[in-house]
Design an enzyme around this catalytic site. Structure first.
Site, short mmCIF file in Angstrom:
data_model
loop_
_atom_site.label_atom_id
_atom_site.label_comp_id
_atom_site.label_asym_id
_atom_site.label_seq_id
_atom_site.Cartn_x
_atom_site.Cartn_y
_atom_site.Cartn_z
N PRO A 1 18.36 16.31 -16.19
CA PRO A 1 16.90 16.46 -16.09
C PRO A 1 16.20 15.10 -16.18
CG PRO A 1 17.73 17.38 -18.16
CD PRO A 1 18.92 16.97 -17.36
N GLU A 2 15.28 14.86 -15.27
CA GLU A 2 14.46 13.65 -15.34
C GLU A 2 13.06 14.01 -15.83
OE1 GLU A 2 14.63 10.38 -12.94
OE2 GLU A 2 16.63 10.70 -12.14
#
Ligand SMILES: [Zn+2]
Length: 280
Positions: free
Chosen positions: A2-3
Site C-alpha cells: 500500500p502506498e
C-alpha cells in the site's frame, strides 16, 4: 504494497465508519508483527472512544479518548476489513480484531506481517520514534519548489532516490515517484542536485497531481462497509509509466517498434519506469 493513496483511502473509510465509536473489545491473536504489540493491548483499548482518524505518511493514527493514539501501519501486505454484524471466526492472518459498540468489526489482517500496531500518548506523537524524523506531507503548503530546491541542492543521489527519502517528503513510494517524474519530464536517473529550477517547479504540482488522482480513484472505490468483504483501500489504478515497460508512452505516443517504448531500470534495487524521449 500500500502506498500513500491506499492508506489515505483506508483512513477516510475508517473515519466514516468509526469516528465517535466505542471499542467494546479487542481480540489479539499473536504477540507481534514487525514489532511486539504493546503490553495488555486489549485491556488498554477496551471502553475507549475513537475521536479522530487521520494519516501521517503511511501511518494510520486513531486518536482515542484519554489522550491515547493507536498507530497502525499496513507494511507490505496489511489489510483492514470492516463489517457490520460480523460473526465469522478470525481468519488465519486476522491478528487483531476490534469489536465496536456500534456493531462494526475491524480486522487487521497481514499475511506477511510487516505491519505494526502501537499505542502512544497523543501529546507525545510529535516526538514518537517512527514519526519525528519524517519529512513534510506532499499536500502540506510547506512543499514548494523553493523547499525542494533547497533539499536537492548539491545532492549527488538520483532525483528518484531523493523523492523516496522519507526525511524530505513523507509518503512517496516507488510507484508515485516514477509517475511524478514522468509528469514533470525529469529522468529518474538525473542527480537531484542537477535538477533545474524549471524542472523542480514542475515536480511539485506533478507529485500532488499523481497522488490526488490516485486518492480520487480510491475514494470512488470505497464501498459501503455494510456490504460483504468491506476491505478498505485497494483499488485499480491506471499508471502512465509504472509497470509499463515496453509499452507506448502516453506522452509522446511513440512507435514502440522503433523506440522500445517505456524503459525500466533498476535503481537501488527497485524498478524505475520512464520515457527517455519525454524525461531528461
Ligand atoms: Zn514518451
Amino acid at each position: 504494497m500500500p502506498e500513500l493513496p491506499e492508506v489515505e483511502t483506508v483512513c477516510r473509510g475508517l473515519a466514516k465508519a468509526l469516528t465517535g465509536a466505542w471499542i467494546e473489545s479487542v481480540e489479539q491473536h499473536r504477540g507481534d508483527l514487525r514489532a511486539a504489540f504493546p503490553k495488555n493491548l486489549p485491556a488498554r483499548l477496551k471502553g475507549r472512544r475513537v475521536e479522530k482518524i487521520e494519516r501521517r505518511a503511511k501511518y494510520i493514527l486513531i486518536t482515542l479518548d484519554m489522550s491515547k493514539t493507536l498507530l497502525l501501519h499496513l507494511g507490505m501486505s496489511g489489510r483492514i476489513l470492516l463489517a457490520d454484524n460480523d460473526r465469522e471466526p478470525p481468519g488465519k492472518h486476522d491478528h487483531l480484531v476490534f469489536h465496536f459498540r456500534n456493531g462494526i468489526t475491524l480486522r487487521f489482517n497481514d499475511p506477511r506481517r510487516f505491519g505494526m500496531c502501537d499505542l502512544a500518548a497523543t501529546h507525545d506523537l510529535p516526538r514518537y520514534k517512527l514519526l519525528h524524523g519524517l519529512g513534510i506531507e506532499p499536500f502540506s503548503p510547506q512543499l514548494t519548489s523553493t523547499f525542494l530546491a533547497a533539499k536537492f541542492k548539491g545532492k549527488k543521489t538520483s532525483v528518484k532516490a531523493a523523492l523516496l527519502d522519507q526525511r524530505i517528503i513523507a509518503g512517496i513510494g516507488n510507484i508515485y515517484a516514477s509517475e511524478a517524474l514522468f509528469h514533470a519530464g525529469i529522468s529518474p536517473r538525473r542527480k537531484a542536485g542537477k535538477c533545474t529550477k524549471a524542472q523542480i517547479a514542475k515536480l511539485v504540482p506533478a507529485i500532488r497531481k499523481v497522488l490526488k488522482a490516485a486518492i480520487a480513484a480510491g475514494g470512488s472505490s470505497l464501498r459501503d462497509y455494510r456490504q460483504a468483504n468491506g476491505e478498505l483501500g485497494y483499488f485499480q489504478n491506471r499508471f502512465a509509466v509504472y509497470d509499463r515497460a515496453g509499452k507506448a508512452c502516453p506522452g509522446c505516443r511513440c512507435d514502440i517498434k522503433k523506440t522500445g517504448g517505456i524503459r525500466q531500470v533498476a535503481q537501488a534495487g527497485r524498478s524505475s519506469f520512464f520515457c527517455p524521449r519525454k524525461q531528461d
